[in-house]
Design a protein around this motif. Structure first.
Motif, PDB file in Angstrom:
ATOM      1  N   UNK A   1      20.798  15.855 -38.931  1.00  0.00           N
ATOM      2  CA  UNK A   1      19.340  15.966 -39.068  1.00  0.00           C
ATOM      3  C   UNK A   1      18.600  14.733 -38.554  1.00  0.00           C
ATOM      4  N   UNK A   2      19.335  13.766 -37.900  1.00  0.00           N
ATOM      5  CA  UNK A   2      18.684  12.539 -37.440  1.00  0.00           C
ATOM      6  C   UNK A   2      17.648  12.799 -36.355  1.00  0.00           C
ATOM      7  N   UNK A   3      17.711  13.980 -35.733  1.00  0.00           N
ATOM      8  CA  UNK A   3      16.790  14.270 -34.645  1.00  0.00           C
ATOM      9  C   UNK A   3      15.338  14.284 -35.110  1.00  0.00           C
ATOM     10  N   UNK A   4      15.121  14.509 -36.424  1.00  0.00           N
ATOM     11  CA  UNK A   4      13.755  14.563 -36.943  1.00  0.00           C
ATOM     12  C   UNK A   4      13.184  13.173 -37.217  1.00  0.00           C
ATOM     13  N   UNK A   5      14.043  12.183 -37.382  1.00  0.00           N
ATOM     14  CA  UNK A   5      13.568  10.865 -37.821  1.00  0.00           C
ATOM     15  C   UNK A   5      13.839   9.753 -36.819  1.00  0.00           C
ATOM     16  N   UNK A   6      14.856   9.873 -35.988  1.00  0.00           N
ATOM     17  CA  UNK A   6      15.221   8.798 -35.061  1.00  0.00           C
ATOM     18  C   UNK A   6      15.071   9.278 -33.621  1.00  0.00           C
ATOM     19  N   UNK A   7      14.824   8.357 -32.673  1.00  0.00           N
ATOM     20  CA  UNK A   7      14.755   8.746 -31.255  1.00  0.00           C
ATOM     21  C   UNK A   7      16.078   9.355 -30.789  1.00  0.00           C
ATOM     22  N   UNK A   8      16.003  10.525 -30.199  1.00  0.00           N
ATOM     23  CA  UNK A   8      17.219  11.272 -29.848  1.00  0.00           C
ATOM     24  C   UNK A   8      17.179  11.823 -28.429  1.00  0.00           C
ATOM     25  N   UNK A   9      16.331  11.268 -27.585  1.00  0.00           N
ATOM     26  CA  UNK A   9      16.174  11.850 -26.250  1.00  0.00           C
ATOM     27  C   UNK A   9      17.261  11.422 -25.276  1.00  0.00           C
ATOM     28  N   UNK A  10      17.914  10.280 -25.530  1.00  0.00           N
ATOM     29  CA  UNK A  10      18.833   9.728 -24.531  1.00  0.00           C
ATOM     30  C   UNK A  10      19.992  10.676 -24.245  1.00  0.00           C
ATOM     31  N   UNK A  11      20.625  11.186 -25.312  1.00  0.00           N
ATOM     32  CA  UNK A  11      21.785  12.047 -25.101  1.00  0.00           C
ATOM     33  C   UNK A  11      21.391  13.338 -24.389  1.00  0.00           C
ATOM     34  N   UNK A  12      20.294  13.934 -24.794  1.00  0.00           N
ATOM     35  CA  UNK A  12      19.858  15.166 -24.141  1.00  0.00           C
ATOM     36  C   UNK A  12      19.472  14.918 -22.684  1.00  0.00           C
ATOM     37  N   UNK A  13      18.814  13.790 -22.418  1.00  0.00           N
ATOM     38  CA  UNK A  13      18.389  13.499 -21.053  1.00  0.00           C
ATOM     39  C   UNK A  13      19.584  13.292 -20.127  1.00  0.00           C
ATOM     40  N   UNK A  14      20.635  12.665 -20.626  1.00  0.00           N
ATOM     41  CA  UNK A  14      21.842  12.487 -19.810  1.00  0.00           C
ATOM     42  C   UNK A  14      22.457  13.841 -19.467  1.00  0.00           C
ATOM     43  N   UNK A  15      22.511  14.732 -20.448  1.00  0.00           N
ATOM     44  CA  UNK A  15      23.054  16.057 -20.175  1.00  0.00           C
ATOM     45  C   UNK A  15      22.219  16.836 -19.178  1.00  0.00           C
ATOM     46  N   UNK A  16      20.897  16.766 -19.321  1.00  0.00           N
ATOM     47  CA  UNK A  16      20.033  17.466 -18.374  1.00  0.00           C
ATOM     48  C   UNK A  16      20.164  16.884 -16.968  1.00  0.00           C
ATOM     49  N   UNK A  17      20.345  15.572 -16.884  1.00  0.00           N
ATOM     50  CA  UNK A  17      20.543  14.974 -15.561  1.00  0.00           C
ATOM     51  C   UNK A  17      21.811  15.516 -14.907  1.00  0.00           C
ATOM     52  N   UNK A  18      22.893  15.603 -15.670  1.00  0.00           N
ATOM     53  CA  UNK A  18      24.150  16.108 -15.110  1.00  0.00           C
ATOM     54  C   UNK A  18      23.987  17.552 -14.651  1.00  0.00           C
ATOM     55  N   UNK A  19      23.308  18.358 -15.462  1.00  0.00           N
ATOM     56  CA  UNK A  19      23.106  19.764 -15.106  1.00  0.00           C
ATOM     57  C   UNK A  19      22.283  19.893 -13.828  1.00  0.00           C
ATOM     58  N   UNK A  20      21.282  19.038 -13.658  1.00  0.00           N
ATOM     59  CA  UNK A  20      20.414  19.125 -12.485  1.00  0.00           C
ATOM     60  C   UNK A  20      21.005  18.429 -11.266  1.00  0.00           C
ATOM     61  N   UNK A  21      21.805  17.384 -11.488  1.00  0.00           N
ATOM     62  CA  UNK A  21      22.325  16.611 -10.354  1.00  0.00           C
ATOM     63  C   UNK A  21      23.379  17.381  -9.573  1.00  0.00           C
ATOM     64  N   UNK A  22      24.156  18.206 -10.245  1.00  0.00           N
ATOM     65  CA  UNK A  22      25.231  18.925  -9.538  1.00  0.00           C
ATOM     66  C   UNK A  22      24.668  19.859  -8.467  1.00  0.00           C
ATOM     67  N   UNK A  23      23.697  20.718  -8.769  1.00  0.00           N
ATOM     68  CA  UNK A  23      23.168  21.553  -7.670  1.00  0.00           C
ATOM     69  C   UNK A  23      22.350  20.778  -6.645  1.00  0.00           C
TER      70      UNK A  23
END
Length: 534
Positions: free
Chosen positions: A76-98
């Protein structure tokens, strides 16, 4: 009667809206016909291809899966602490491959398929120019990238709302992906027509795969570190690096696209002038970057040295190919030569040919070296922490480098001229000749000296003046090469250059020929076509 003539407005609205949509559809169709035909064809084929459907579907499912998995893994830390870094890394990988792998490979295969299937020859007899063909391929690839990016943009916006990655970092990530994807696509298009044999095409495909994988890893390493640790550079350095990257990407892309269009252009046409102009623009841009970094940024000596090394490598490669051009100039090219005396003096060096290429490369190398030397001396005088001996050593090294490079270009021109007696080599042979000349000029004098000294170590002497590696090493502050040796090399190369020009005046300064009347009539007919009556 009035009741019969009255019209209900509600009944007119659907027809009016339908007419508006029909007019809009007709307008879109007219504008679509005005676009590049290659863009229209490639876009239709790409969007209907199995590769795009599979890639786009996998991207959507991967982004959805990572959104769910990444969000649940941080509960539940996503509601109280900054949590964008892990998601942003995953989105970069998904977008970088194509964007960094799939699209460049598809662009490479598209242009290579045109060559393999023989459809490129059919396109060459149409009104489409090679530039339109290349730009159509690039625009189609850019459209695919944009669709991938638009599909994943909401996910990146969602990650940004979770805090932990600021807006400038997000914009840098997006800009890095877009610029890198376009540059890699341009490289793929450049490599597609480079080889003619099947073995050569396999080699270029493997080379492209290696470039794409290295770029994928390098850019991924940069982006992940940027997301994880943030940006530690100052605002001035961020502006400098961003502007330099964009300008260099545009200039290098233009040079590679020009080279690609030149490979698709028939040999009877001028394929060299635009390349020379593009190379001059890239060189001036590198000089401007070096000067700006030296005057506006602190600790920018590394940038100055990197740009100097880049200029040296670029003109070594480009100059060797210019010296290996074919001396045959078709009547079509000669009809386009400058006519006035001033234009001939200033613009003849942009025309194709090994002699004009040698002069063009020599002038640019000398001017660029003098400019960089002046910038270095000015920078050293401002800083005050550079010893005069170091400045003198750098001047000696620069003058020796220019002399040896011009001498190597003269030798390359002679070697390729001998090869052309019984063969028709491509300009890429000039690079092989340059490597051979550089290796032999360093190896032969050293081997002779080693043999004369009974294969024992010996110190540098003037007999090794042709050994450019040892001479450049001895030109440092503590070396034995001084002004006399530099003057010897410079004088010998200058004499060889002048003799080379005097022995081929017609090749160095080609003359323009008159345009036949039939050709003028055909050109006028093409420029002002008759309008057929309906």
């Amino acid at each position: 009667m009035n009741e019969m003539l009255s019209i209900d407005p509600a009944s007119v609205t659907p027809a009016t809206n339908a007419n508006r949509w029909e007019r809009f559809d007709a307008w879109c169709e007219r504008k679509g016909d005005q676009l590049n035909p290659i863009l229209v064809k490639e876009t239709r084929q790409a969007l209907k291809s199995r590769q795009f459907v599979v890639t786009f579907s996998v991207l959507l499912f991967a982004s959805l899966g990572w959104t769910v998995a990444g969000s649940l893994s941080q509960m539940p830390q996503i509601y109280t602490t900054p949590s964008a870094a892990r998601l942003m890394i995953g989105y970069y990988v998904v977008l970088a491959i194509p964007m960094l792998l799939v699209v460049p490979l598809a662009a490479y295969r598209s242009l290579e398929g045109e060559i393999d299937d023989g459809t490129l020859e059919l396109l060459s007899i149409t009104a489409l120019s090679p530039w339109q063909i290349v730009l159509g391929k690039l625009a189609s690839a850019s459209l695919q990238m944009m669709m991938y990016f638009v599909a994943l943009f909401p996910c990146m916006a969602y990650a940004y709302t979770l805090r932990g990655v600021d807006l400038p970092t997000t914009l840098i990530i997006i800009a890095t992906l877009l610029v890198a994807g376009l540059v890699l696509t341009v490289i793929a298009l450049f490599l597609a027509p480079l080889a003619q044999s099947r073995t050569g095409r396999i080699a270029t495909l493997l080379m492209l795969m290696m470039i794409l994988l290295i770029a994928e890893y390098s850019i991924g390493f940069f982006v992940i570190n940027l997301i994880t640790y943030g940006n530690s550079l100052s605002a001035s350095w961020v502006f400098f690096l961003s502007a330099s990257t964009i300008l260099l990407s545009l200039s290098v892309s233009h040079l590679l696209l020009t080279a690609t269009a030149a490979q698709l252009t028939p040999e009877s046409e001028n394929r060299s002038t635009q390349l020379r102009i593009s190379m001059m623009v890239l060189s001036m841009l590198l000089v401007g970057i070096a000067w700006y970094s030296a005057n506006a940024l602190e600790g920018s000596v590394g940038v100055f040295l990197i740009t100097s090394l880049a200029l040296a490598v670029l003109w070594t490669v480009f100059g060797s190919m210019l010296a290996a051009e074919s001396p045959v100039m078709t009547p079509r090219i000669r009809r386009e030569l400058p006519q006035s005396f001033f234009a001939r003096v200033m613009l003849t060096w942009l025309t194709p040919g090994p002699a004009t290429g040698l002069v063009f490369a020599t002038v640019n190398i000398v001017v660029l070296t003098a400019t960089m030397l002046f910038g270095l001396v000015l920078y050293a005088s401002q800083m005050g922490n550079v010893r005069p001996l170091e400045i003198q050593a750098f001047i000696r090294i620069s003058m020796l480098f220019v002399s040896y490079l011009v001498g190597a270009l003269i030798a390359v021109r002679l070697v390729v001229a001998v090869v052309r007696i019984n063969n028709h080599p491509r300009v890429e042979v000039g690079m092989a000749a340059m490597v051979t000349v550089l290796v032999m000029s360093a190896l032969v004098p050293y081997s002779i000296g080693l043999h004369l000294n009974d294969y024992r170590g010996y110190s540098y002497s003037r007999w090794q003046i042709a050994n450019w590696v040892w001479t450049l090493a001895e030109a440092g502050p503590n070396g034995s090469v001084r002004t006399f040796e530099v003057g010897m090399v410079l004088g010998c190369v200058s004499i060889a250059f002048i003799v080379c020009l005097l022995t081929m005046p017609r090749i160095v300064m080609p003359r323009r020929i008159a345009t036949p009347e039939q050709v003028e009539a055909e050109q006028a007919k093409a420029a002002h076509p008759l309008k057929l009556a309906p």
